[in-house]
Design a protein around this motif. Sequence first.
Motif, PDB file in Angstrom:
ATOM      1  N   ILE A 231       0.834  -1.206   0.000  1.00 20.78           N
ATOM      2  CA  ILE A 231       0.000   0.000   0.000  1.00 20.78           C
ATOM      3  C   ILE A 231       0.870   1.257   0.000  1.00 20.78           C
ATOM      4  O   ILE A 231       0.600   2.222  -0.728  1.00 20.78           O
ATOM      5  CB  ILE A 231      -0.944   0.008   1.220  1.00 20.78           C
ATOM      6  N   SER A 232       1.934   1.250   0.821  1.00 23.46           N
ATOM      7  CA  SER A 232       2.832   2.406   0.876  1.00 23.46           C
ATOM      8  C   SER A 232       3.412   2.720  -0.493  1.00 23.46           C
ATOM      9  O   SER A 232       3.472   3.887  -0.913  1.00 23.46           O
ATOM     10  CB  SER A 232       3.968   2.156   1.869  1.00 23.46           C
ATOM     11  N   GLY A 238       1.539   7.564  -6.457  1.00 26.27           N
ATOM     12  CA  GLY A 238       0.481   8.517  -6.793  1.00 26.27           C
ATOM     13  C   GLY A 238      -0.896   7.901  -6.860  1.00 26.27           C
ATOM     14  O   GLY A 238      -1.860   8.572  -7.270  1.00 26.27           O
ATOM     15  N   LYS A 239      -1.009   6.621  -6.468  1.00 30.97           N
ATOM     16  CA  LYS A 239      -2.312   5.956  -6.468  1.00 30.97           C
ATOM     17  C   LYS A 239      -3.154   6.433  -5.283  1.00 30.97           C
ATOM     18  O   LYS A 239      -2.632   6.898  -4.270  1.00 30.97           O
ATOM     19  CB  LYS A 239      -2.158   4.437  -6.392  1.00 30.97           C
ATOM     20  N   ILE A 240      -4.464   6.315  -5.415  1.00 32.86           N
ATOM     21  CA  ILE A 240      -5.398   6.657  -4.347  1.00 32.86           C
ATOM     22  C   ILE A 240      -5.957   5.354  -3.778  1.00 32.86           C
ATOM     23  O   ILE A 240      -6.393   4.481  -4.526  1.00 32.86           O
ATOM     24  CB  ILE A 240      -6.528   7.552  -4.880  1.00 32.86           C
ATOM     25  N   PRO A 264       0.144  13.497   0.135  1.00 39.89           N
ATOM     26  CA  PRO A 264      -0.076  14.943   0.155  1.00 39.89           C
ATOM     27  C   PRO A 264       1.028  15.739  -0.527  1.00 39.89           C
ATOM     28  O   PRO A 264       0.877  16.939  -0.750  1.00 39.89           O
ATOM     29  CB  PRO A 264      -0.133  15.264   1.656  1.00 39.89           C
ATOM     30  N   ARG A 265       2.132  15.080  -0.865  1.00 36.55           N
ATOM     31  CA  ARG A 265       3.226  15.791  -1.531  1.00 36.55           C
ATOM     32  C   ARG A 265       2.909  16.064  -2.998  1.00 36.55           C
ATOM     33  O   ARG A 265       3.542  16.913  -3.628  1.00 36.55           O
ATOM     34  CB  ARG A 265       4.516  14.972  -1.427  1.00 36.55           C
ATOM     35  N   ASN A 266       1.936  15.343  -3.547  1.00 34.86           N
ATOM     36  CA  ASN A 266       1.507  15.558  -4.934  1.00 34.86           C
ATOM     37  C   ASN A 266       0.633  16.803  -4.986  1.00 34.86           C
ATOM     38  O   ASN A 266      -0.444  16.849  -4.397  1.00 34.86           O
ATOM     39  CB  ASN A 266       0.724  14.335  -5.422  1.00 34.86           C
ATOM     40  N   LYS A 271      -7.140  18.275  -5.672  1.00 28.69           N
ATOM     41  CA  LYS A 271      -8.093  18.454  -6.765  1.00 28.69           C
ATOM     42  C   LYS A 271      -8.516  17.112  -7.355  1.00 28.69           C
ATOM     43  O   LYS A 271      -9.701  16.882  -7.610  1.00 28.69           O
ATOM     44  CB  LYS A 271      -7.471  19.340  -7.850  1.00 28.69           C
ATOM     45  N   ASN A 272      -7.551  16.210  -7.540  1.00 33.34           N
ATOM     46  CA  ASN A 272      -7.880  14.891  -8.097  1.00 33.34           C
ATOM     47  C   ASN A 272      -8.812  14.096  -7.185  1.00 33.34           C
ATOM     48  O   ASN A 272      -9.758  13.454  -7.640  1.00 33.34           O
ATOM     49  CB  ASN A 272      -6.592  14.088  -8.355  1.00 33.34           C
ATOM     50  N   LEU A 273      -8.535  14.136  -5.881  1.00 34.21           N
ATOM     51  CA  LEU A 273      -9.383  13.420  -4.931  1.00 34.21           C
ATOM     52  C   LEU A 273     -10.811  13.960  -4.953  1.00 34.21           C
ATOM     53  O   LEU A 273     -11.787  13.203  -4.958  1.00 34.21           O
ATOM     54  CB  LEU A 273      -8.817  13.546  -3.517  1.00 34.21           C
TER      55      LEU A 273
END
Length: 335
Positions: A231-232, A238-240, A264-266, A271-273
């Motif tokens: 998962i990490s 960049g996956k959700i 959160p660094r992306n 906006k994508n979420l």
Amino acid sequence: IIIKEELNYPNSLGLLYSAFTYFLGFKVNDGEYKMMGLAPYGNPIYKNLIKEHLIKLKDDGSFSLNLKYFNFTTGLTMVNSNFEKLFNCKKRNENNKIEKIHMDLASSIQEVLEEIVLKILKYAMNKYPNDNLCLSGGVALNCVANGKLKERKLFKNIWIQPAAGDAGGSLGAAFSYLYSIKNFEKINSHFDKMNGSYLGPSYKYDYIVDALKEMNAVYKIIEDNQLYDYISNKIIEGKIVGWFQGRSEFGPRALGNRSILADPRNINMQKNLNLKTKFRESFRPFAPAVLEEFVDEWFEFDGVSPYMLFVGKVKKNKLLSNQSLLENGLGNINN
């Protein structure tokens, strides 16, 4: 439980806030947190207008609403045409574009709410001195106001029930019965009896697998000793991730058992979420999650916030510069 002082209907801080929620096109008793999230994008230019016309505020924090502008006592709407005339603005419909005036109104009522909450609690602290403060009610879910209250350090300890809205009344009723009627002995302890607010249903492994098979879902089973690295790495890519474990949370906040996880660094992640995963307004915020021992490293915040009920400032050395944000395509920046 002894009532010392009270404000009676219709003089309600929650109803005042909900009136603006309605006026800005959000659903009452549901969209108040949207308005709170919108407030930082505006300027509180209508704050004095609100205090001059909509509410009569005293130094002790007590207040009365000017019912000339409201309709919730007799009608099916929160405000009337006088409210629209006061701000020279029509009520926003849910699907209409959010304009600058909507941001400014959200900012203004947020500041008025914070001022009144602070006045009430200063008065309470002076009249009934105590190190400890307990808050409940829907307004207690306003984590921005709570964060500013915590910054003032009026109280040594602040406890806010994580389901502080109407749903939390069920807990209050149960405790009132146990302690006031059945005379159960209270246990004094510093331990958080809410157990992280994980009071909802859980699902067994076989039940989950059967459900996945029934809906013909594509799935892969990964053992726990490999799951966290897997998962990490996906989050780093960049996956959700939709994270589902244990019992669900009681209250409006996702606290790790029914949560969406992302990096959160992306710079485009918020906006994508909002637009692609949550299908909601792009301005809506997300809460950071850090281990308790690292809170001081990341935030200007004294203590812990296990229930997402306080807003704290990110430490300056952890912030990207405005130039970095501009280079990454965010456009105009409002500090």
